[in-house]
Design an enzyme around this catalytic site. Structure first.
Site, mmCIF file in Angstrom:
data_model
loop_
_atom_site.group_PDB
_atom_site.id
_atom_site.type_symbol
_atom_site.label_atom_id
_atom_site.label_comp_id
_atom_site.label_asym_id
_atom_site.label_seq_id
_atom_site.Cartn_x
_atom_site.Cartn_y
_atom_site.Cartn_z
ATOM 1 N N ARG A 1 18.794 122.956 96.442
ATOM 2 C CA ARG A 1 19.928 123.882 96.576
ATOM 3 C C ARG A 1 19.684 125.001 97.568
ATOM 4 O O ARG A 1 20.629 125.617 98.051
ATOM 5 C CB ARG A 1 20.351 124.398 95.202
ATOM 6 C CG ARG A 1 20.989 123.285 94.348
ATOM 7 C CD ARG A 1 21.494 123.790 93.022
ATOM 8 N NE ARG A 1 20.481 124.411 92.210
ATOM 9 C CZ ARG A 1 19.787 123.785 91.257
ATOM 10 N NH1 ARG A 1 20.019 122.520 90.993
ATOM 11 N NH2 ARG A 1 18.878 124.427 90.571
ATOM 12 N N GLU B 1 6.229 124.461 83.658
ATOM 13 C CA GLU B 1 6.038 124.720 82.234
ATOM 14 C C GLU B 1 5.164 123.624 81.608
ATOM 15 O O GLU B 1 4.268 123.899 80.834
ATOM 16 C CB GLU B 1 7.393 124.784 81.534
ATOM 17 C CG GLU B 1 7.299 125.238 80.101
ATOM 18 C CD GLU B 1 8.658 125.409 79.442
ATOM 19 O OE1 GLU B 1 8.678 125.711 78.246
ATOM 20 O OE2 GLU B 1 9.689 125.222 80.124
#
Length: 171
Positions: free
Chosen positions: A59, A96
């Site tokens: 993006r 994560e």
């Protein structure tokens, strides 16, 4: 200025339960919103000599070329592995759960180049920090990092301490 937040669709539980996804496609299709977004990012960096604007896949590719054009600079894409055809420099960074990698053409950043990094969202800061390190490894000077959205509650700026960070919108 157009109320940009009103043009961003919030999608609960996407891509998984508990995540609130900020869908910018609704802003991108709005001519006034799109223009206001580019104008806001351009205004922050106008008057600063920028050699290239780096956009982070995927993006960041919406915004970085438009900012590069507006500032009279070149555009350099940072991509996922296997997408660039010439010799690349790679950075691996922690997620994560696990790690990820990004690449840039080795000849895209020359020593001393003044570089602006642009992406859509600053979340935890891991991707942006990794890209800044990648640019500096090649000898580029990171002037700043610009984002459309910053998710303040995730404290991504802490991974970018000492760097100039600008976000148009804060959540």
């Amino acid at each position: 200025m157009t109320d940009l937040k009103s043009l961003i669709r919030e999608v609960p539980d996407f891509p998984k339960p508990g995540i609130n996804f900020f869908d910018i496609t609704t802003l991108l299709k709005d001519p006034e919103g799109w223009k206001a977004t580019i104008d806001a990012l351009k205004a922050r960096y106008e008057g600063i000599q920028v050699d290239v604007v780096v956009g982070i896949e995927a993006r960041g590719f919406f915004f970085a070329p438009a900012i590069a054009y507006a500032l009279g600079a070149g555009f350099v894409p940072v991509r996922k592995p296997g997408k660039l055809p010439a010799e690349t420099e790679t950075v691996e960074y922690a997620l994560e759960y696990g790690t990820d990698k990004l690449q840039v053409h080795k000849d895209a950043i020359q020593p001393g180049m003044k570089v602006l990094i642009i992406d859509d969202v600053l979340a935890t800061g891991g991707t942006a920090s990794a890209v800044a390190q990648l640019i500096e490894r090649l000898g580029g000077q990171v002037l700043g990092l610009g984002f459309l959205i910053e998710l303040d509650f995730l404290n991504g700026k802490t991974k970018l301490e000492g760097r100039e960070v600008y976000s148009v919108l804060h959540y």
